[in-house]
Scaffold this motif. Structure first.
Motif, PDB file in Angstrom:
ATOM      1  N   THR A   2      13.058  47.061  31.759  1.00 12.14           N
ATOM      2  CA  THR A   2      14.275  47.760  32.180  1.00 12.14           C
ATOM      3  C   THR A   2      14.802  48.764  31.154  1.00 12.14           C
ATOM      4  N   LEU A   3      13.997  49.140  30.171  1.00  8.94           N
ATOM      5  CA  LEU A   3      14.471  50.112  29.181  1.00  8.94           C
ATOM      6  C   LEU A   3      14.902  51.422  29.836  1.00  8.94           C
ATOM      7  N   SER A   4      14.184  51.833  30.874  1.00 12.55           N
ATOM      8  CA  SER A   4      14.545  53.054  31.592  1.00 12.55           C
ATOM      9  C   SER A   4      14.972  52.692  33.010  1.00 12.55           C
ATOM     10  N   ARG A   5      16.241  52.881  33.296  1.00 14.68           N
ATOM     11  CA  ARG A   5      16.759  52.595  34.638  1.00 14.68           C
ATOM     12  C   ARG A   5      16.024  53.430  35.680  1.00 14.68           C
ATOM     13  N   LYS A   6      15.745  54.694  35.338  1.00 14.31           N
ATOM     14  CA  LYS A   6      15.038  55.591  36.252  1.00 14.31           C
ATOM     15  C   LYS A   6      13.662  55.017  36.609  1.00 14.31           C
ATOM     16  N   HIS A   7      12.980  54.462  35.623  1.00 13.00           N
ATOM     17  CA  HIS A   7      11.665  53.851  35.853  1.00 13.00           C
ATOM     18  C   HIS A   7      11.781  52.669  36.818  1.00 13.00           C
ATOM     19  N   VAL A   8      12.741  51.797  36.591  1.00  6.66           N
ATOM     20  CA  VAL A   8      12.915  50.618  37.440  1.00  6.66           C
ATOM     21  C   VAL A   8      13.267  51.033  38.865  1.00  6.66           C
ATOM     22  N   GLU A  27      10.637  41.230  32.222  1.00  5.27           N
ATOM     23  CA  GLU A  27      11.563  41.011  31.113  1.00  5.27           C
ATOM     24  C   GLU A  27      12.655  42.071  31.181  1.00  5.27           C
ATOM     25  N   ILE A  28      13.882  41.642  30.903  1.00  6.39           N
ATOM     26  CA  ILE A  28      15.019  42.560  30.967  1.00  6.39           C
ATOM     27  C   ILE A  28      15.820  42.479  29.670  1.00  6.39           C
ATOM     28  N   ARG A  29      16.655  43.480  29.456  1.00 11.80           N
ATOM     29  CA  ARG A  29      17.610  43.480  28.347  1.00 11.80           C
ATOM     30  C   ARG A  29      19.010  43.426  28.924  1.00 11.80           C
ATOM     31  N   ALA A  30      19.891  42.741  28.238  1.00  8.27           N
ATOM     32  CA  ALA A  30      21.269  42.585  28.715  1.00  8.27           C
ATOM     33  C   ALA A  30      22.022  43.912  28.753  1.00  8.27           C
TER      34      ALA A  30
END
Length: 132
Positions: A2-8, A27-30
């Motif tokens: 989820t580092l790039s919202r656009k990617h997700v 895997e995600i980041r808060a």
């Protein structure tokens, strides 16, 4: 993941466009997800997320591991995953007492890790587990 919202969002939209409903996990980041993004992920087959928290001590997160997240963010994400029914695993690290003392930290009370486990279990009744 989820580092790039656009990617997700692009990944999820492509799954929807192709009519694919496959189970997947990531895997995600808060600090990179919110309830809306988690709902989109779930809608396209995500059923399980791994959340790297690492410590229940904000000071360790800020000054030792430089994680760039807050425990409040973690709690909000865990609340969202619970509300959506997403299985969740929280990763936490055991920080070696000697390492902390070597870099000038006061020894972290084990209560910090206990608080993290308590928050994770309270917010993730659907949770698959806590790893660390």
């Amino acid at each position: 993941f989820t580092l790039s919202r656009k990617h997700v969002e692009g990944f999820c939209e492509e799954l929807k466009r192709r009519g694919l409903q496959i189970p997947w996990e990531c895997e995600i980041r808060a600090d990179t997800v919110d309830k809306r993004l988690l709902a989109l992920m779930q809608e396209t087959g995500c059923y399980y997320v791994d959340l790297g928290v690492e410590s229940g001590s904000q000071r360790v997160l800020d000054e030792c591991i430089h994680k760039r997240i807050t425990l409040e963010q973690v709690e909000l994400v865990l609340q969202s995953t619970q509300e959506l029914g997403l299985l969740t695993k929280v990763f936490a690290q055991r920080v070696c007492r000697g390492v902390l003392e070597f870099i000038g930290f006061e020894v972290v009370d084990h209560a910090d890790q206990y608080r993290l486990l308590k928050v994770a279990s309270r917010r993730s009744s659907q949770s698959a587990g806590v790893s660390g």
